[in-house]
Design a protein around this motif. Sequence first.
Motif, PDB file in Angstrom:
ATOM      1  N   LEU A   1       0.800  -1.475  -0.079  1.00  0.00           N
ATOM      2  CA  LEU A   1      -0.114  -0.023   0.153  1.00  0.00           C
ATOM      3  C   LEU A   1       0.856   1.282  -0.136  1.00  0.00           C
TER       4      LEU A   1
ATOM      5  N   GLU B   8      -0.341   5.134  -0.782  1.00  0.00           N
ATOM      6  CA  GLU B   8      -1.525   5.235   0.426  1.00  0.00           C
ATOM      7  C   GLU B   8      -0.829   5.294   1.750  1.00  0.00           C
TER       8      GLU B   8
ATOM      9  N   ALA C  51      -5.496   3.406   4.835  1.00  0.00           N
ATOM     10  CA  ALA C  51      -5.941   2.226   3.963  1.00  0.00           C
ATOM     11  C   ALA C  51      -5.669   0.953   4.955  1.00  0.00           C
TER      12      ALA C  51
END
Length: 318
Positions: free
Chosen positions: A19, A24, A165
Amino acid sequence: MNTKIVAATDKAIARAARLIAKGELIAFPTETVYGLGGDATSDTAVARIFAVKGRPRFNPLIVHVPGIAEAERLALFDERARRLAEQFWPGPLSLVLPRRADSGLSLLASAGLDTVALRVPAHPTAQALLRACGRPLAAPSANRSGRVSPTAAAHVAGELGDAVALILDAGSCPVGVESTVLDLTGAVPVLLRPGGVTREALSDVLGPIEIAAEANSPPRSPGRLPSHYAPGLPVRLDAGDPRPGEALLAFGPDAPAGFAEVAFLSRSGDLAEAAANLFAMLRRLDRPEFTGIAVMPIPDEGLGRAINDRLRRAAAPR
Ligand code: TXA
Ligand code: MG
């Protein structure tokens, strides 16, 4: 319960690293507090950190790396910095150093300064994550700007919810107050923020240290803004007698009678235990049925200095 909270297994850490690589933001535990991490080399990821926290852009972020070798690629280390790194890393110390021109770090992370604050966290999850990412992570405490720092995954979910996230959960943070921030860019080391490594321990290695003046705080270290670490309720320091409806944050074996509720930072008067409990207990007492949070006096030495620093800011006029 928020489904984004996942136990910090190897698999979850690998997912977090993927991620991060996509730009993110994720939250992860360190030994001090939970951090809101993003790729420190990406302007977009760093800009998102500022946006999610509601943090003023002039407040620089701490950059996290897994070891001294990685840190030396980002900043210029002198003799003092090397000695401190050898003594206290991994651990709750952040060093402000001249940033290397070829560091690759987002300039936003340093808020336009030509310095960078570097930290090598000791928490095994933070270490594993940094190694899995293979890139430096910018990570402020995972709370909204000005509020109480998170020392548990659920605190992060409550503060930031959908903006992250993933939240890696490894239980409570053992130190409980943020890293000590020490500025080594001048001839005399300047303590910008008291924290998990005590001033006494730094002086043992370095000799005399200057304490940053409150007046030049905001540009140098926003954790030093007068109002910070603030719960919703008013906070009253050095409390003895109760006021109607107040909750009490107690230190030591005995609490004065008459408070609506009492939380003991440490019944044995242990400052390390009190630091580890501080933010979680401030959150626990921050409930509308109380009129305020009163705090008993805490010795201003060792870790007590970091605790009192956070409490003074929590109690400051808003
Ligand atoms: O324990 C910690 O340090 C946690 C965990 C997540 O590592 N992080 C943390 O970050 O407390 P943050 O962003 O909440 O606090 C960073 C502090 C601020 O007071 C900031 O002003 C100061 O470090 N700082 C960062 N970069 C700086 C720089 N280049 N010069 C001076 N101060 C800096
Ligand atoms: Mg913070």
